[in-house]
Design a protein around this motif. Sequence first.
Motif: not given
Length: 279
Positions: A11-17, A82-92
Amino acid sequence: MCQGITDEQGRLLTSWLGAFNVVWDYSWPLQDTTVLHIVAPPGEEFIVKASTTSHHIRREIAAHTAGFEGLAGRVSVLRHASAEAGILVTEFLPGTLVEGTPAEDDPETYRQAGAFLKKIHRPAGTSAHYAKALAAKTLQWMDRAPGLVPERQIDSLARELAALEPGVVQLVTSHGDYQPRNWLQENGHIKVIDFGRADARPWVHDLVRLSHQQFVGRPELEAAFYDGLGKMVGPEETDLWRLENLNQAVGTVVWANQAGDTAFEQAGRAMVDRLFSGT
């Protein structure tokens, strides 16, 4: 949603990207971490890292949040986390892994890598407890090493561990896994990825793996690296350097055995042998 991504992370990924497509799966099963190369509208490329158990996600988020002054374009940019959800997104970050390519045998690669590390290492205070904690952790590894490391080696290294007195330690913002498998090269320029083991440690920590791998029998690579870094391990770091080596060597054997990583376990045994022989 992709395998290894929880509903919350999805859900976080979809909201972000928004909608996205997976280009490649670089996941690390041994560390319970999902790593995906994805493309999202309007064609942007990202790296996603996710885990519900690994502390590496939080460390990487912290490292990126602190920033990498003077390294724009050579370290990936954190876009969402989100440290709480255990996920991060970086630019390639475009480039080719140095490991296994001719660049891994090129002194210029190591000169640049040394200079790069000098910029990563920013002062992070002093600690009167770091060395004591690392020695205690090393002793714990040794307690679990019987049957994996010859008893005579364990006894000898344990005696040496007890005699080391590193004292107060100067800390820096270390990378934690600084070696060619985490270096990229593009058009002759070195870039660095994967800050999942970043933490405040002494600067010599980031040199241990290289000293037992790429520098063995290759003094020209070692000399180039230290030339870029602008300093070498000196007499004042002797006890600390030995402590870091003992910890990583024995720790590698025990951890790799538990994880079922035979090749990494053998690499750890080679480290122990090298320490034991004094070479």
